[in-house]
Design a protein around this motif. Sequence first.
Motif, PDB file in Angstrom:
ATOM      1  N   VAL A   1       4.190  -5.798   6.111  1.00 41.85           N
ATOM      2  CA  VAL A   1       4.427  -4.939   6.258  1.00 41.85           C
ATOM      3  C   VAL A   1       4.760  -3.790   4.694  1.00 41.85           C
ATOM      4  O   VAL A   1       3.816  -3.412   3.885  1.00 41.85           O
ATOM      5  CB  VAL A   1       5.924  -3.971   6.494  1.00 41.85           C
ATOM      6  N   SER A   2       5.409  -5.553   4.224  1.00 41.65           N
ATOM      7  CA  SER A   2       5.637  -4.928   2.636  1.00 41.65           C
ATOM      8  C   SER A   2       4.064  -5.294   1.559  1.00 41.65           C
ATOM      9  O   SER A   2       3.653  -4.159   0.560  1.00 41.65           O
ATOM     10  CB  SER A   2       6.582  -6.112   2.010  1.00 41.65           C
ATOM     11  N   ILE A   3       3.111  -6.326   2.115  1.00 41.80           N
ATOM     12  CA  ILE A   3       2.189  -6.412   1.678  1.00 41.80           C
ATOM     13  C   ILE A   3       1.331  -5.346   1.878  1.00 41.80           C
ATOM     14  O   ILE A   3       0.536  -4.486   0.822  1.00 41.80           O
ATOM     15  CB  ILE A   3       0.958  -7.710   2.296  1.00 41.80           C
ATOM     16  N   ALA A   4       1.509  -4.370   2.657  1.00 36.98           N
ATOM     17  CA  ALA A   4       0.265  -3.693   3.672  1.00 36.98           C
ATOM     18  C   ALA A   4       0.641  -1.865   2.898  1.00 36.98           C
ATOM     19  O   ALA A   4       0.158  -1.479   2.632  1.00 36.98           O
ATOM     20  CB  ALA A   4       0.421  -3.231   4.891  1.00 36.98           C
ATOM     21  N   ALA A   5       1.993  -2.358   1.976  1.00 38.45           N
ATOM     22  CA  ALA A   5       2.485  -1.426   1.355  1.00 38.45           C
ATOM     23  C   ALA A   5       2.133  -0.714   0.440  1.00 38.45           C
ATOM     24  O   ALA A   5       2.607  -0.469  -0.281  1.00 38.45           O
ATOM     25  CB  ALA A   5       4.098  -1.010   1.616  1.00 38.45           C
ATOM     26  N   GLY A   6       0.950  -2.369  -0.587  1.00 41.46           N
ATOM     27  CA  GLY A   6       0.656  -2.433  -2.218  1.00 41.46           C
ATOM     28  C   GLY A   6       1.709  -2.993  -3.331  1.00 41.46           C
ATOM     29  O   GLY A   6       1.578  -2.764  -3.898  1.00 41.46           O
ATOM     30  N   LEU A   7       2.456  -4.045  -1.980  1.00 40.81           N
ATOM     31  CA  LEU A   7       3.844  -4.240  -3.257  1.00 40.81           C
ATOM     32  C   LEU A   7       3.848  -6.026  -3.952  1.00 40.81           C
ATOM     33  O   LEU A   7       4.125  -6.243  -4.348  1.00 40.81           O
ATOM     34  CB  LEU A   7       4.827  -4.135  -2.378  1.00 40.81           C
TER      35      LEU A   7
END
Length: 414
Positions: A370-376
């Motif tokens: 989720v954090s990666i997909a959110a662009g973080l």
Amino acid sequence: MTAPHGTPDSLSLSASTTDNPASTAHSRRALLALGVGSFAIGTGEFVIMGLLPDAARDLAITIPQAGHLISAYALGVVIGAPLLAVLGARLPRRNLLIALMAAFAIGNFSSAFAPSYASMLIARLLTGFPHGTYFGVAALVAAGLVPRERRGQAVGLVMLGLTVATLVGVPIAATVGTWLGWRAAFMIVGAIGALTAWLVWCWVPFFPADRKASPLRELTALRRKQVWLTLGIGAIGFGGMFAVFSYIKPAMLEVAQMPASAIPFVLALFGMGMVTGNLVGAKLADKALMPAIGGVLVWSALVIGAFTLTAPHAWLAAVNVLLIGTVVALGPALQIRLMDVAGDAQTLAAALNHSAFNMANALGAWLGGVSIAAGLGWTSTGWVGALLAVGGLIVFAWSALAMQRGGVTMPQAS
């Protein structure tokens, strides 16, 4: 047979193991047999990850679809652990272990010969069923083979097979699978499972089943607050390790700028960290159980959170991955903790520990994604993992406070 220390059946062998060197030798062989089983399960669980492209090509599916084979196994662990623990409550533990490993071996042989994607999914689901119950029952038997003050180390030796599998078993099986076809890897795992069943028959002492055991008595574990809190510590706090490790390859390639040839070295470091953490964590659990759990959770938050800072630097990141592997030290401590709080419902509680670990795997990987997909970015998994470790620490504090308010003093090893 009534067990010492008020724990039914799980510690009934302890007294006999300290009487003479022959008994000690027998106990070591029994622990070795149990450890071979955990090695088989660890190899079988993780080897598919390195053979997904081969399996996908042979089964005429996409790689993401092949990834569902991993999820199917994990789902089997979550479902099978409580189900088989309850159904096997009245069986002598040696017999139950043999049956579980026989089922595991058959599941892997079935995986090797599965003709279609659907049949392979079913085979992986069913192969996961014995996983949690085997580890739970093996931990109870191991704890009964040694004096109380060495329970953690005995459980750690059983779980050592799982950590050694990540370092040795998985690479060897994956290599054989690459040479001879991915199905050969499952044949190897099935053979190790069958060997374990034979070793358990030969080396693990037989004790009659507890006559008072029943499925209903095992289900009483679900009424105990401390059982749920301990499972919560594992399901949340252990998830931090998986948040980072699930995405370690792309992080090393894209952030640390490592060459692809260096990834096996990084994975080996992680395996070394797991072996070290398992051994050290087991000794800490014997010295002071509750402080060991709290201390490992604090350590987890620190080393996992540090990945955010070390990831851009190849060598620092590699060392950090090794340290993240040591977080597995939480495993033996939580297993012993469940033995102490489960009362008469030992088998179910011990088996549920591994359901909790698989939930941690799913939770950590999902939140990291989720954090990666959110662009973080890839390094954001470090923050996610640290927060999960802190979450586990909060549940631990809740457990300790509830225990204190209830006037309960947990026995500590001297």
